[in-house]
Design a protein around this motif. Structure first.
Motif, mmCIF file in Angstrom:
data_model
loop_
_atom_site.group_PDB
_atom_site.id
_atom_site.type_symbol
_atom_site.label_atom_id
_atom_site.label_comp_id
_atom_site.label_asym_id
_atom_site.label_seq_id
_atom_site.Cartn_x
_atom_site.Cartn_y
_atom_site.Cartn_z
ATOM 1 N N ILE A 134 0.842 -1.203 0.000
ATOM 2 C CA ILE A 134 0.000 0.000 0.000
ATOM 3 C C ILE A 134 0.874 1.248 0.000
ATOM 4 O O ILE A 134 0.641 2.202 -0.754
ATOM 5 C CB ILE A 134 -0.935 -0.001 1.231
ATOM 6 N N GLN A 135 1.911 1.233 0.845
ATOM 7 C CA GLN A 135 2.820 2.369 0.917
ATOM 8 C C GLN A 135 3.537 2.601 -0.409
ATOM 9 O O GLN A 135 3.790 3.738 -0.808
ATOM 10 C CB GLN A 135 3.854 2.142 2.029
ATOM 11 N N PHE A 136 3.889 1.519 -1.098
ATOM 12 C CA PHE A 136 4.612 1.637 -2.364
ATOM 13 C C PHE A 136 3.839 2.528 -3.344
ATOM 14 O O PHE A 136 4.371 3.507 -3.873
ATOM 15 C CB PHE A 136 4.834 0.249 -2.978
ATOM 16 N N PHE A 137 2.580 2.203 -3.578
ATOM 17 C CA PHE A 137 1.792 2.977 -4.538
ATOM 18 C C PHE A 137 1.435 4.363 -4.002
ATOM 19 O O PHE A 137 1.343 5.333 -4.765
ATOM 20 C CB PHE A 137 0.535 2.205 -4.931
ATOM 21 N N SER A 138 1.245 4.473 -2.675
ATOM 22 C CA SER A 138 0.912 5.771 -2.070
ATOM 23 C C SER A 138 2.049 6.763 -2.257
ATOM 24 O O SER A 138 1.841 7.913 -2.679
ATOM 25 C CB SER A 138 0.623 5.600 -0.579
ATOM 26 N N TRP A 139 3.262 6.337 -1.939
ATOM 27 C CA TRP A 139 4.391 7.259 -1.969
ATOM 28 C C TRP A 139 4.914 7.487 -3.383
ATOM 29 O O TRP A 139 5.520 8.531 -3.647
ATOM 30 C CB TRP A 139 5.487 6.773 -1.019
ATOM 31 N N PHE A 140 4.688 6.555 -4.293
ATOM 32 C CA PHE A 140 4.978 6.828 -5.712
ATOM 33 C C PHE A 140 4.135 8.016 -6.159
ATOM 34 O O PHE A 140 4.612 8.920 -6.853
ATOM 35 C CB PHE A 140 4.682 5.603 -6.572
ATOM 36 N N ALA A 141 2.870 8.023 -5.742
ATOM 37 C CA ALA A 141 1.959 9.105 -6.121
ATOM 38 C C ALA A 141 2.411 10.442 -5.557
ATOM 39 O O ALA A 141 2.467 11.453 -6.272
ATOM 40 C CB ALA A 141 0.541 8.779 -5.651
ATOM 41 N N PHE A 142 2.741 10.472 -4.265
ATOM 42 C CA PHE A 142 3.093 11.750 -3.652
ATOM 43 C C PHE A 142 4.462 12.244 -4.102
ATOM 44 O O PHE A 142 4.676 13.462 -4.229
ATOM 45 C CB PHE A 142 2.999 11.651 -2.127
ATOM 46 N N PHE A 143 5.392 11.335 -4.372
ATOM 47 C CA PHE A 143 6.680 11.771 -4.919
ATOM 48 C C PHE A 143 6.481 12.407 -6.289
ATOM 49 O O PHE A 143 7.133 13.408 -6.620
ATOM 50 C CB PHE A 143 7.639 10.584 -5.029
ATOM 51 N N THR A 144 5.577 11.854 -7.077
ATOM 52 C CA THR A 144 5.251 12.435 -8.381
ATOM 53 C C THR A 144 4.711 13.850 -8.211
ATOM 54 O O THR A 144 5.081 14.770 -8.949
ATOM 55 C CB THR A 144 4.228 11.551 -9.115
ATOM 56 N N PHE A 159 9.522 0.792 2.360
ATOM 57 C CA PHE A 159 8.364 0.759 1.477
ATOM 58 C C PHE A 159 7.929 2.169 1.062
ATOM 59 O O PHE A 159 7.072 2.324 0.193
ATOM 60 C CB PHE A 159 7.207 0.040 2.165
ATOM 61 N N ILE A 160 8.515 3.168 1.701
ATOM 62 C CA ILE A 160 8.274 4.560 1.324
ATOM 63 C C ILE A 160 9.316 5.024 0.321
ATOM 64 O O ILE A 160 8.997 5.689 -0.671
ATOM 65 C CB ILE A 160 8.293 5.468 2.574
ATOM 66 N N VAL A 161 10.579 4.676 0.568
ATOM 67 C CA VAL A 161 11.659 5.231 -0.250
ATOM 68 C C VAL A 161 11.908 4.454 -1.543
ATOM 69 O O VAL A 161 12.317 5.047 -2.542
ATOM 70 C CB VAL A 161 12.972 5.355 0.558
ATOM 71 N N ILE A 162 11.683 3.142 -1.543
ATOM 72 C CA ILE A 162 11.939 2.360 -2.762
ATOM 73 C C ILE A 162 11.076 2.841 -3.937
ATOM 74 O O ILE A 162 11.592 3.031 -5.053
ATOM 75 C CB ILE A 162 11.758 0.854 -2.503
ATOM 76 N N PRO A 163 9.768 3.083 -3.744
ATOM 77 C CA PRO A 163 8.999 3.612 -4.883
ATOM 78 C C PRO A 163 9.476 4.984 -5.335
ATOM 79 O O PRO A 163 9.410 5.317 -6.529
ATOM 80 C CB PRO A 163 7.562 3.672 -4.346
ATOM 81 N N GLN A 164 9.966 5.786 -4.395
ATOM 82 C CA GLN A 164 10.464 7.106 -4.765
ATOM 83 C C GLN A 164 11.757 7.002 -5.573
ATOM 84 O O GLN A 164 11.981 7.779 -6.507
ATOM 85 C CB GLN A 164 10.687 7.945 -3.504
ATOM 86 N N ALA A 166 -0.191 9.862 -10.934
ATOM 87 C CA ALA A 166 -0.246 9.860 -9.468
ATOM 88 C C ALA A 166 -1.619 9.409 -8.981
ATOM 89 O O ALA A 166 -1.735 8.654 -8.004
ATOM 90 C CB ALA A 166 0.088 11.248 -8.933
ATOM 91 N N GLY A 167 -2.672 9.860 -9.654
ATOM 92 C CA GLY A 167 -4.027 9.474 -9.259
ATOM 93 C C GLY A 167 -4.272 7.985 -9.427
ATOM 94 O O GLY A 167 -4.854 7.340 -8.542
ATOM 95 N N ILE A 168 -3.833 7.430 -10.540
ATOM 96 C CA ILE A 168 -4.002 5.988 -10.770
ATOM 97 C C ILE A 168 -3.257 5.194 -9.695
ATOM 98 O O ILE A 168 -3.773 4.215 -9.139
ATOM 99 C CB ILE A 168 -3.494 5.618 -12.174
ATOM 100 N N SER A 169 -2.043 5.630 -9.385
ATOM 101 C CA SER A 169 -1.232 4.944 -8.387
ATOM 102 C C SER A 169 -1.909 4.965 -7.011
ATOM 103 O O SER A 169 -1.920 3.958 -6.287
ATOM 104 C CB SER A 169 0.151 5.599 -8.298
ATOM 105 N N LEU A 170 -2.511 6.106 -6.652
ATOM 106 C CA LEU A 170 -3.145 6.221 -5.342
ATOM 107 C C LEU A 170 -4.421 5.381 -5.258
ATOM 108 O O LEU A 170 -4.730 4.812 -4.199
ATOM 109 C CB LEU A 170 -3.453 7.696 -5.062
#
Length: 468
Positions: A243-253, A415-420, A446-450
């Protein structure tokens, strides 16, 4: 032994340092891309320049978590020494950052800034689990989120506010505007002051069995403990990690590309390319005089560049202010949950799921937004942000060994930093261009990822993690 329940203001005081931490993150997230563009970065190069942030988190947080788990001083406590070290380093870097004379210096300072913020941040997460009984953990993380929301909103509006108070947001080509410099300086003082407030108002409790703690500390070694902790990682932590992976990919974007995407698509005022208005050398680089000022083609070209750059800076201020709305809505989200969790349990799983999906639709709406409606996107994103900062940590703290809380919180950060890192190394650029070349498509990505992150909550089925 059951821990003593704390009152609202005791939890508030021990979480107040997060106001400064979020000032640092909000200024970094809202204005680093603007600094990079001002110093000459191309839009597609910006995610790569941001790689410092996740890489430092990957390296620093498990180490800091391990060290804080194995620290105890009757005078200084367990987590507070790390609060203070991080605050000193981060405050100094915030003050220096907007004076960067070159792109590579700004990128290097981002490494220092993010490392310093990480030194302070993860021990704050562990402190909640240290001091609060299980029945108050959701409430504790929600109050942290409330303070984070306040910090996000104020810090995101600082350049706009100081500009309204008379500080210019204009500068020569390649120079950071004075309004951004003043905002970062204010952020440095707030960071240091809020951390000191928590240090002086919060007393840490010693380990329950101090003799056993000291004995285990002598035998403790980082690498063996790290390997053992990875082996002991509970299934809930792995599911939350997805869950964190896709969440933080979105916010890093969002952090890396929202300024160029929204100034271009919503405000119709992209950063002007000085090369279109200046004289160039044989290598295609901008010519500068002895004072390092750009040599323009003529007076009309100089005036046109400055006019377009002013419009861009005004728009960038407005994007920063709009971004701050997600801090405000996350604050409202946290405030409602604070009152609710004081006396009642919540279903963390479904709160997190719905919040993430709402934020996903907020990102997608940016494609259709106008300057007057952009704030609605960030209101929805704020619900996601408020949940991301509280629900996963509340679910995690109910599932791990309390004696290794710092280490586990640090590992959870993977799980926060790897997607970033994946995003920064080209993931964003590759994926958003599958949708279209325009930079606004990064926000749709970002929306799709979240939304995917929200749906992944169906994987969580451990009752202890869900209810709290």
């Amino acid at each position: 032994m059951e821990k003593r329940k704390l009152g609202f203001w005791e939890i508030w005081n021990m979480s107040f340092g997060f106001l400064g931490i979020q000032f640092g993150f909000a200024l970094q997230g809202g204005f680093m891309s603007r600094i990079f563009q001002t110093l000459g970065a191309n839009v597609d190069d910006i995610p790569g320049l941001w790689i410092a942030a996740p890489l430092t988190g990957l390296l620093v947080q498990p180490i800091v978590g391990y060290l804080s788990d194995n620290t105890w001083s009757p005078k200084f406590g367990r987590r507070k020494p790390f609060f203070l070290i991080g605050a000193i380093l981060a405050s100094a870097t915030l003050f220096i950052m907007p004076h960067s004379p070159a792109l590579w210096i700004a990128a290097g300072l981002l490494w220092v800034l993010d490392s310093s913020i990480n030194i302070s941040m993860e021990p704050f997460r562990a402190l909640v689990a240290d001091k609060l009984p299980e029945s108050q953990r959701s409430n504790g993380f929600v109050i942290q989120t409330l303070i984070i929301g306040i910090g996000t909103w104020i810090a995101s509006n600082l350049p706009w506010l100081v500009n309204k108070l008379g500080v210019s947001n204009e500068a020569s080509s390649g120079v950071i505007p004075p309004s951004v410099i003043v905002a970062f300086s204010i952020g440095a003082f707030v960071f240091f002051g809020s951390i000191l407030f928590t240090i002086f108002t919060t007393k840490e409790d010693p380990p329950q069995d101090l003799e056993k703690f000291l004995s285990e500390k002598k035998e403790s070694r980082f690498i063996p403990d790290l390997i053992l902790s990875l082996k002991e990682m509970p299934s809930t932590m792995k599911k939350l990690g997805l869950i964190q992976f896709f969440s933080w990919f979105a916010f890093f974007t969002m952090w890396s590309l929202s300024t160029p995407a929204l100034t271009e698509h919503v405000y119709k005022s992209p950063k002007p390319d000085v090369k279109e208005f200046a004289k160039l050398d044989s290598d295609g680089e901008v010519l500068k005089d002895a004072k390092k000022d750009v040599i323009f083609l003529n007076q009309n070209a100089e005036n046109e560049y400055k006019s377009k750059d002013k419009v861009y800076n005004d728009s960038a201020d407005l994007v920063g202010s709009a971004t701050g709305v997600y801090g405000l809505s996350s604050m409202a989200f946290a405030l409602l949950l604070t009152f609710y969790t004081l006396k009642r349990k919540i279903n963390r799983k479904y709160i997190h799921m719905v919040s993430l999906i709402m934020g996903g639709f907020g990102f997608i709406y940016m494609f259709f937004a106008t300057p007057s409606t952009l704030m609605y996107s960030f209101i929805l994103i704020g619900f996601s942000w408020g949940s991301i900062l509280s629900m996963p940590y509340a679910m995690l703290s109910s599932s791990v060994n309390p004696d290794k809380m710092g280490m586990m919180m640090g590992l959870f950060n993977m799980f926060i930093v790897i997607p970033q890192i994946i995003a920064a190394l080209g993931g964003i650029n590759f994926l958003y261009k599958l949708i279209g070349e325009a930079h606004i498509n990064a926000m749709i990505l970002a929306g799709i990822s979240l939304i995917i992150a929200g749906l992944c909550n169906f994987l969580i089925n451990e009752k202890n993690a869900i209810s709290g």
